[in-house]
Design a protein around this motif. Structure first.
Motif, short mmCIF file in Angstrom:
data_model
loop_
_atom_site.label_atom_id
_atom_site.label_comp_id
_atom_site.label_asym_id
_atom_site.label_seq_id
_atom_site.Cartn_x
_atom_site.Cartn_y
_atom_site.Cartn_z
N ALA A 133 0.84 -1.21 0.00
CA ALA A 133 0.00 0.00 0.00
C ALA A 133 0.87 1.26 0.00
O ALA A 133 0.57 2.23 -0.70
CB ALA A 133 -0.93 -0.01 1.20
N GLU A 134 1.96 1.25 0.76
CA GLU A 134 2.88 2.40 0.77
C GLU A 134 3.56 2.56 -0.58
O GLU A 134 3.73 3.68 -1.07
CB GLU A 134 3.93 2.22 1.87
CG GLU A 134 3.39 2.31 3.27
CD GLU A 134 4.41 1.90 4.32
OE1 GLU A 134 4.24 2.33 5.47
OE2 GLU A 134 5.36 1.14 4.01
N LEU A 135 3.94 1.44 -1.19
CA LEU A 135 4.55 1.52 -2.51
C LEU A 135 3.57 2.06 -3.54
O LEU A 135 3.94 2.84 -4.43
CB LEU A 135 5.06 0.14 -2.95
CG LEU A 135 6.23 -0.42 -2.14
CD1 LEU A 135 6.56 -1.84 -2.59
CD2 LEU A 135 7.45 0.47 -2.24
N ALA A 136 2.30 1.70 -3.41
CA ALA A 136 1.27 2.21 -4.33
C ALA A 136 1.15 3.73 -4.21
O ALA A 136 1.06 4.43 -5.23
CB ALA A 136 -0.07 1.55 -4.03
N GLU A 137 1.18 4.24 -3.00
CA GLU A 137 1.11 5.70 -2.81
C GLU A 137 2.35 6.38 -3.39
O GLU A 137 2.26 7.45 -3.99
CB GLU A 137 0.95 6.04 -1.33
CG GLU A 137 -0.44 5.73 -0.81
CD GLU A 137 -1.53 6.42 -1.60
OE1 GLU A 137 -1.49 7.65 -1.76
OE2 GLU A 137 -2.45 5.71 -2.08
N LEU A 138 3.51 5.77 -3.20
CA LEU A 138 4.74 6.32 -3.77
C LEU A 138 4.62 6.40 -5.29
O LEU A 138 4.93 7.43 -5.89
CB LEU A 138 5.95 5.45 -3.39
CG LEU A 138 7.26 5.76 -4.11
CD1 LEU A 138 7.78 7.13 -3.72
CD2 LEU A 138 8.29 4.70 -3.82
N ILE A 139 4.15 5.32 -5.90
CA ILE A 139 4.02 5.30 -7.36
C ILE A 139 3.02 6.36 -7.83
O ILE A 139 3.28 7.10 -8.77
CB ILE A 139 3.57 3.90 -7.85
CG1 ILE A 139 4.66 2.87 -7.57
CG2 ILE A 139 3.24 3.92 -9.33
CD1 ILE A 139 4.20 1.43 -7.76
N THR B 89 -3.29 -15.37 -1.04
CA THR B 89 -2.23 -15.39 -0.03
C THR B 89 -1.57 -14.03 0.15
O THR B 89 -0.80 -13.85 1.08
CB THR B 89 -1.15 -16.42 -0.40
OG1 THR B 89 -0.54 -16.02 -1.64
CG2 THR B 89 -1.72 -17.81 -0.52
N GLY B 90 -1.87 -13.07 -0.71
CA GLY B 90 -1.24 -11.75 -0.63
C GLY B 90 -2.19 -10.69 -0.13
O GLY B 90 -3.41 -10.83 -0.20
N SER B 91 -1.61 -9.60 0.38
CA SER B 91 -2.39 -8.48 0.89
C SER B 91 -1.61 -7.19 0.62
O SER B 91 -0.38 -7.20 0.56
CB SER B 91 -2.60 -8.65 2.39
OG SER B 91 -3.04 -7.45 2.97
N LEU B 92 -2.34 -6.09 0.48
CA LEU B 92 -1.67 -4.79 0.33
C LEU B 92 -0.90 -4.41 1.59
O LEU B 92 -0.04 -3.55 1.55
CB LEU B 92 -2.68 -3.70 -0.03
CG LEU B 92 -3.21 -3.75 -1.45
CD1 LEU B 92 -4.35 -2.75 -1.64
CD2 LEU B 92 -2.10 -3.48 -2.46
N GLY C 88 17.67 2.03 -10.34
CA GLY C 88 17.74 0.65 -10.78
C GLY C 88 16.56 -0.20 -10.37
O GLY C 88 16.35 -1.28 -10.91
N ALA C 89 15.78 0.25 -9.41
CA ALA C 89 14.57 -0.49 -9.01
C ALA C 89 13.41 0.00 -9.88
O ALA C 89 13.26 1.19 -10.13
CB ALA C 89 14.25 -0.25 -7.54
N THR C 90 12.59 -0.93 -10.34
CA THR C 90 11.42 -0.57 -11.14
C THR C 90 10.16 -0.97 -10.40
O THR C 90 10.06 -2.09 -9.91
CB THR C 90 11.47 -1.30 -12.50
OG1 THR C 90 12.70 -0.97 -13.16
CG2 THR C 90 10.31 -0.89 -13.37
N LEU C 91 9.23 -0.03 -10.30
CA LEU C 91 7.94 -0.28 -9.68
C LEU C 91 6.88 -0.14 -10.76
O LEU C 91 6.87 0.85 -11.49
CB LEU C 91 7.67 0.72 -8.56
CG LEU C 91 8.63 0.62 -7.37
CD1 LEU C 91 9.59 1.80 -7.41
CD2 LEU C 91 7.85 0.62 -6.09
N LYS C 92 5.98 -1.12 -10.84
CA LYS C 92 4.90 -1.09 -11.83
C LYS C 92 3.59 -1.40 -11.12
O LYS C 92 3.56 -2.23 -10.21
CB LYS C 92 5.14 -2.09 -12.95
CG LYS C 92 6.35 -1.74 -13.79
CD LYS C 92 6.50 -2.65 -14.96
CE LYS C 92 7.71 -2.20 -15.77
NZ LYS C 92 7.63 -2.58 -17.13
N MET C 93 2.52 -0.73 -11.58
CA MET C 93 1.22 -0.94 -10.97
C MET C 93 0.14 -0.85 -12.03
O MET C 93 0.21 -0.02 -12.93
CB MET C 93 0.98 0.12 -9.88
CG MET C 93 -0.34 -0.02 -9.16
SD MET C 93 -0.50 1.04 -7.71
CE MET C 93 -0.53 2.67 -8.44
#
Length: 118
Positions: free
Chosen positions: A28-34, A99-102, A61-66
């Motif tokens: 969820a924090e990564l989503a807000e960052l993106i 099995t996953g959660s935000l 060098g890190a890639t975030l995709k949503m």
């Protein structure tokens, strides 16, 4: 033989420095960052009346995709979020994976200092 040991020790020291430099964030924090980062590239597509947004952000060098689905009221539902750090295994959230959660916490490269707009 000495140069191989020296190279191995340098690689090991680099890996230890990288490991100690890691942070932890929830999806969820990564989503807000993106969503709010000024360098995020966003596109939007509508298929059969359904609107989807695609976000991409590269930081040191890190890639975030949503990927999100936009509801008629404008609210977004996160369908998929992935973090691809350099030299490490990707962390992926998928909405259909039970099995996953935000709220799941993942290790990331240092991102905190990169969240504020310049």
């Amino acid at each position: 033989m000495k140069s191989q040991w020296k190279r191995w020790l340098e690689q090991a020291a680099g890996a230890v420095r990288e490991w100690f430099g890691q942070e932890t964030h929830s999806f969820a924090e990564l989503a807000e960052l993106i969503r709010h980062h000024p360098d995020t590239v966003q596109s939007e597509r509508t298929w059969l009346g359904l609107t989807y947004r695609f976000y991409s952000l590269a930081l040191d060098g890190a890639t975030l995709k949503m990927e999100t689905k936009v509801a008629p009221a404008g609210r977004e539902r996160i369908l998929q979020l992935s973090l691809h750090p350099p030299r490490a295994k990707a962390a992926v959230y998928r909405c259909y994976d039970e099995t996953g959660s935000l709220d799941d916490i993942v290790a990331t490269p240092p991102l905190a200092q990169k969240t504020a707009p310049s």
